[in-house]
Write a protein that holds these residues in place. Structure first.
Motif, short mmCIF file in Angstrom:
data_model
loop_
_atom_site.label_atom_id
_atom_site.label_comp_id
_atom_site.label_asym_id
_atom_site.label_seq_id
_atom_site.Cartn_x
_atom_site.Cartn_y
_atom_site.Cartn_z
N PHE A 43 0.82 -1.21 0.00
CA PHE A 43 0.00 0.00 0.00
C PHE A 43 0.86 1.27 0.00
CE2 PHE A 43 -2.76 -3.29 1.69
CZ PHE A 43 -3.98 -3.01 1.08
N GLY A 44 2.18 1.10 -0.12
CA GLY A 44 3.07 2.25 -0.19
C GLY A 44 3.49 2.83 1.16
N PHE A 45 3.28 2.07 2.23
CA PHE A 45 3.72 2.55 3.54
C PHE A 45 5.13 2.04 3.85
CE2 PHE A 45 -0.97 2.42 4.07
CZ PHE A 45 -1.18 3.74 4.44
N GLU A 46 5.86 2.85 4.60
CA GLU A 46 7.19 2.42 5.03
C GLU A 46 7.21 2.03 6.50
OE1 GLU A 46 9.61 5.78 3.84
OE2 GLU A 46 8.77 5.53 1.82
N GLU A 47 6.36 2.67 7.31
CA GLU A 47 6.42 2.43 8.76
C GLU A 47 5.05 1.99 9.27
OE1 GLU A 47 8.96 2.26 11.02
OE2 GLU A 47 7.27 1.62 12.27
N PRO A 55 8.39 13.76 8.60
CA PRO A 55 8.32 14.58 7.38
C PRO A 55 7.25 14.12 6.38
CG PRO A 55 10.46 13.47 7.59
CD PRO A 55 9.69 13.13 8.81
N ASN A 56 6.92 12.84 6.39
CA ASN A 56 5.98 12.35 5.38
C ASN A 56 4.93 11.43 6.00
OD1 ASN A 56 4.69 11.41 3.14
ND2 ASN A 56 6.52 10.59 2.12
N THR A 57 3.81 12.03 6.36
CA THR A 57 2.73 11.28 7.00
C THR A 57 2.27 10.09 6.15
OG1 THR A 57 1.99 13.38 7.88
CG2 THR A 57 0.47 11.56 8.10
N SER A 58 2.30 10.25 4.84
CA SER A 58 1.80 9.19 3.95
C SER A 58 2.63 7.92 4.00
CB SER A 58 1.76 9.68 2.51
OG SER A 58 0.92 10.79 2.42
N ALA A 59 3.82 8.00 4.58
CA ALA A 59 4.65 6.80 4.69
C ALA A 59 4.28 5.99 5.94
CB ALA A 59 6.13 7.20 4.73
N TYR A 60 3.41 6.55 6.78
CA TYR A 60 3.06 5.92 8.06
C TYR A 60 1.64 5.37 8.05
CZ TYR A 60 7.21 7.65 10.44
OH TYR A 60 8.49 7.86 10.84
N GLU A 62 -4.13 9.74 7.73
CA GLU A 62 -5.17 10.10 6.77
C GLU A 62 -5.19 9.12 5.60
OE1 GLU A 62 -5.01 14.25 5.80
OE2 GLU A 62 -6.32 14.00 4.07
N LYS A 63 -3.99 8.73 5.14
CA LYS A 63 -3.93 7.81 4.00
C LYS A 63 -4.53 6.45 4.36
CE LYS A 63 -0.49 5.48 1.15
NZ LYS A 63 0.95 5.46 0.85
N THR A 64 -4.25 5.98 5.57
CA THR A 64 -4.83 4.71 6.02
C THR A 64 -6.35 4.80 6.11
OG1 THR A 64 -2.82 4.28 7.27
CG2 THR A 64 -4.76 2.97 7.86
C1 LIG Z 1 5.84 9.99 1.09
O1 LIG Z 1 5.78 8.58 1.26
C2 LIG Z 1 5.03 7.92 0.24
C3 LIG Z 1 4.90 6.47 0.66
O2 LIG Z 1 6.15 5.90 0.96
C4 LIG Z 1 5.71 8.11 -1.09
O3 LIG Z 1 4.96 7.49 -2.10
C5 LIG Z 1 5.83 9.61 -1.38
O4 LIG Z 1 6.58 9.80 -2.57
C6 LIG Z 1 6.53 10.32 -0.23
N1 LIG Z 1 6.50 11.77 -0.45
C7 LIG Z 1 7.57 12.53 -0.30
C8 LIG Z 1 7.35 13.99 -0.51
O5 LIG Z 1 8.67 12.09 0.01
#
Ligand SMILES: *[C@@H]1O[C@H](CO)[C@@H](O)[C@H](O)[C@H]1NC(C)=O
Length: 160
Positions: free
Chosen positions: A95-99, A124-129, A139-141
């Motif tokens: 799903f593109g999460f790192e953590e 720095p990047n909420t979407s990675a969590y 929010e992404k989850t």
């Molecule tokens: C934030 O993390 C997501 C998921 O790992 C990634 O797709 C995205 O490119 C990242 N955004 C930035 C600005 O690094």
């Protein structure tokens, strides 16, 4: 049941009740109950089992409520958040999460609600969590969970 008839008197005709998430995977639960919270941040299955048991009986109870509500022209629905969140957690990279085992806010291990505030460190990047704080999804989850529930919600909105 009295809560539901209370809602009915307020005009509610479609009622949804969400089940519990896999609580053994919440960062705060791992932090508090893991044998080694720093090196072993795997989900703790015995807590998630409590949630699956609860959800099982909740659905049975809602079925009974539905039967007693039918004559009122009211419907009650179960919303499964356990399985979509479980899938995200166990396959988070897909799903593109790192953590997955710590939150984005603060240390990620304990802070939640007011302990996450405008003064807190935020990753720095909420979407990675998967989790924004140690309890609540990011929010992404939430959005992925919403997408998985959307057919059910559309069905609920379209019926009667
Ligand atoms: C934030 O993390 C997501 C998921 O790992 C990634 O797709 C995205 O490119 C990242 N955004 C930035 C600005 O690094």
């Amino acid at each position: 049941m009295s809560l539901v008839s209370g809602l009915w008197h307020e005009g509610a005709r479609k009622i949804t009740v969400a089940g519990l998430p896999p609580i053994g995977c919440l960062p705060i639960v791992i932090t508090v109950f893991s044998s080694d919270a720093l090196t072993n941040r795997r989900c703790i299955d015995r807590f998630s089992t409590v949630a699956t048991n609860y959800n099982f009986y909740l659905q049975k109870e809602l079925d009974l409520m539905q039967m007693s509500l039918a004559h009122l022209g009211s419907k009650i629905f179960y919303l499964d958040v356990y399985n979509p969140l479980y899938e995200i957690i166990h396959d988070h990279r897909k799903f593109g999460f790192e953590e997955v085992s710590s939150g984005c806010c603060g240390s990620g291990y304990l802070e939640a609600s007011i302990l996450c505030n405008p003064k807190s460190y935020v990753c720095p990047n909420t979407s990675a969590y998967v989790f924004f704080d140690s309890i609540h999804p990011s929010e992404k989850t939430y959005f992925i969970i919403f997408k998985s529930l959307q057919p059910t919600i559309d069905y609920i909105l379209s019926c009667f």
